[in-house]
Design a protein around this motif. Structure first.
Motif, PDB file in Angstrom:
ATOM      1  N   GLU A 145       0.829  -1.195   0.000  1.00  0.00           N
ATOM      2  CA  GLU A 145       0.000   0.000   0.000  1.00  0.00           C
ATOM      3  C   GLU A 145       0.872   1.256   0.000  1.00  0.00           C
ATOM      4  O   GLU A 145       1.978   1.255   0.498  1.00  0.00           O
ATOM      5  CB  GLU A 145      -0.918  -0.004   1.237  1.00  0.00           C
ATOM      6  N   GLN A 146       0.298   2.309  -0.571  1.00  0.00           N
ATOM      7  CA  GLN A 146       0.986   3.598  -0.602  1.00  0.00           C
ATOM      8  C   GLN A 146       0.847   4.285   0.752  1.00  0.00           C
ATOM      9  O   GLN A 146      -0.180   4.159   1.412  1.00  0.00           O
ATOM     10  CB  GLN A 146       0.355   4.502  -1.673  1.00  0.00           C
ATOM     11  N   GLY A 147       1.862   5.004   1.126  1.00  0.00           N
ATOM     12  CA  GLY A 147       1.759   5.775   2.354  1.00  0.00           C
ATOM     13  C   GLY A 147       3.111   6.083   2.951  1.00  0.00           C
ATOM     14  O   GLY A 147       4.153   5.799   2.353  1.00  0.00           O
ATOM     15  N   SER A 204       6.507   4.621   1.183  1.00  0.00           N
ATOM     16  CA  SER A 204       6.252   3.395   0.408  1.00  0.00           C
ATOM     17  C   SER A 204       6.930   3.471  -0.953  1.00  0.00           C
ATOM     18  O   SER A 204       7.211   2.438  -1.571  1.00  0.00           O
ATOM     19  CB  SER A 204       4.747   3.177   0.240  1.00  0.00           C
ATOM     20  N   LYS A 208      -1.651   5.834   5.512  1.00  0.00           N
ATOM     21  CA  LYS A 208      -1.991   5.704   4.091  1.00  0.00           C
ATOM     22  C   LYS A 208      -2.449   7.020   3.476  1.00  0.00           C
ATOM     23  O   LYS A 208      -2.686   7.095   2.277  1.00  0.00           O
ATOM     24  CB  LYS A 208      -3.098   4.657   3.908  1.00  0.00           C
ATOM     25  N   ASN A 268       2.422  10.075   1.464  1.00  0.00           N
ATOM     26  CA  ASN A 268       3.704   9.395   1.219  1.00  0.00           C
ATOM     27  C   ASN A 268       4.693  10.329   0.569  1.00  0.00           C
ATOM     28  O   ASN A 268       4.512  11.520   0.520  1.00  0.00           O
ATOM     29  CB  ASN A 268       3.533   8.116   0.400  1.00  0.00           C
TER      30      ASN A 268
END
Ligand code: FE
Length: 130
Positions: free
Chosen positions: A38-40, A54, A127, A130
């Motif tokens: 996951e992005q973050g 991330s 999340k 990022n």
């Protein structure tokens, strides 16, 4: 520096205390984030400091979350560690002193060659950024 949001030792889970304060290593392939895509932004689980994006995460196959670089070098401390009879470089959170993991020179060559091998339990993924 705001120290009020640093969790006290007695607020930490047994495992987080063992790893972050006792400089131990969590068992590989057990943590929440080693296989997370996951992005973050990964923050310190003890003080909330921004540690790794991330964007810098890659699949190292080690069973620990691995990054090519920290989000901000100013938020970490790199320290010589000879504890296992091997020379390693320990990665610590600058704000709260948490032991995060180690950095090795066998990371992706096209991205600087570093592998920050970080204990999942020391991280919390936000999340929303990022
Ligand atoms: Fe911290």
């Amino acid at each position: 520096m705001n120290e009020s949001n640093i969790k006290k030792d007695e607020e930490l889970s047994k495992e987080l205390y063992r790893v972050a304060r006792g400089k131990e290593t969590e068992a590989p392939f057990t943590g929440e984030y080693w296989d997370n895509h996951e992005q973050g932004m990964y923050h310190c689980a003890i003080c909330g400091s921004e540690l790794f994006s991330s964007d810098a995460k890659f699949d190292s196959g080690t069973g620990w979350p691995s990054f090519t670089e920290p989000a901000n070098l100013q938020n970490i401390i790199l320290k010589d560690d000879a504890s296992l009879g091997v020379r390693r470089i320990e990665v610590l959170c600058k704000k709260c002193g948490a032991h995060l993991g180690h950095v090795f020179d066998d990371g992706p060559r096209d991205k600087g060659g570093k592998r920050y091998c970080i204990n999942s339990i020391c991280l919390t993924l936000d999340k929303t950024k990022n």
